[in-house]
Write a protein that holds these residues in place. Sequence first.
Motif, mmCIF file in Angstrom:
data_model
loop_
_atom_site.group_PDB
_atom_site.id
_atom_site.type_symbol
_atom_site.label_atom_id
_atom_site.label_comp_id
_atom_site.label_asym_id
_atom_site.label_seq_id
_atom_site.Cartn_x
_atom_site.Cartn_y
_atom_site.Cartn_z
ATOM 1 N N ARG A 20 -81.602 22.255 39.559
ATOM 2 C CA ARG A 20 -82.232 21.018 40.037
ATOM 3 C C ARG A 20 -83.652 20.886 39.498
ATOM 4 O O ARG A 20 -84.112 19.785 39.187
ATOM 5 N N GLN A 21 -84.341 22.017 39.389
ATOM 6 C CA GLN A 21 -85.701 22.007 38.858
ATOM 7 C C GLN A 21 -85.731 21.967 37.326
ATOM 8 O O GLN A 21 -86.798 21.887 36.730
ATOM 9 N N TRP A 23 -84.968 24.476 35.438
ATOM 10 C CA TRP A 23 -85.586 25.737 35.061
ATOM 11 C C TRP A 23 -84.558 26.665 34.438
ATOM 12 O O TRP A 23 -84.396 27.814 34.866
ATOM 13 N N PRO A 161 -85.930 27.567 44.770
ATOM 14 C CA PRO A 161 -86.630 26.313 44.479
ATOM 15 C C PRO A 161 -85.706 25.112 44.682
ATOM 16 O O PRO A 161 -84.546 25.123 44.257
ATOM 17 N N GLY A 162 -86.194 24.114 45.372
ATOM 18 C CA GLY A 162 -85.412 22.901 45.556
ATOM 19 C C GLY A 162 -84.305 22.997 46.584
ATOM 20 O O GLY A 162 -83.528 22.050 46.742
ATOM 21 N N ARG A 180 -92.381 29.555 41.228
ATOM 22 C CA ARG A 180 -92.101 29.610 39.792
ATOM 23 C C ARG A 180 -92.666 30.870 39.143
ATOM 24 O O ARG A 180 -92.036 31.456 38.269
#
Length: 208
Positions: A20-21, A23, A161-162, A180
């Motif tokens: 989603r990020q 990454w 994250p997310g 991160r």
Amino acid sequence: MTQRVSVYVDGLNLYQGLRRQRWRRYYWLDLRRLSQGLLRADQHLVAIRYFTAVVYPEPLDINKPRRQNTYLEALATLPDLHIHYGYHLAKRRRCSSCGAIEHTYEEKMTDVNIAVELLSDAHDDLFDIALVVSGDGDLAGPVRTINERYPTKRVVVAFPPGRHSAGLRQAARGFFTIGRSALRDSQFSDRVTKADGYVLTRPSSWKL
């Protein structure tokens, strides 16, 4: 007194958060290095449990299983890391706009497997703190059970994250979101050597 910490990683939930990020460069994640980086000085890592299911090739991504297998083999080189498998259930979904049938897969058993291992390890007194890496609200139930039956133990949630769950946050005795910088500093080397001498190479698409 040193506290024993066991880490329980919801592989799909973590992957979805990174995806989603956008990454992708952090997919090649050394979970032992990440876990060690999340501990305090008075805590000791005793085990990592990683929960996943084998993926299938997709029409636009036939190499997806190969990348996953490479990553799982890299994880298997880490001491005290155990991989627990669920499975994918084939599903058919009709597009509400055009009516076309889409074939998809849904991961099954991961939340059940995490719950079983959490409760079993608590019963066997294998940890003082359980660090759960997930944002799946279905895990709130087993976390509350540990709070009730093993009040001297703590479950802390590390949200990917997310990913987030209000229910899981409320059930846990502590929570935070993995940042991160922690992901960046916890990558495998581009080449990982297995015990038999075979060298695993980071997928090229995960370097972006």
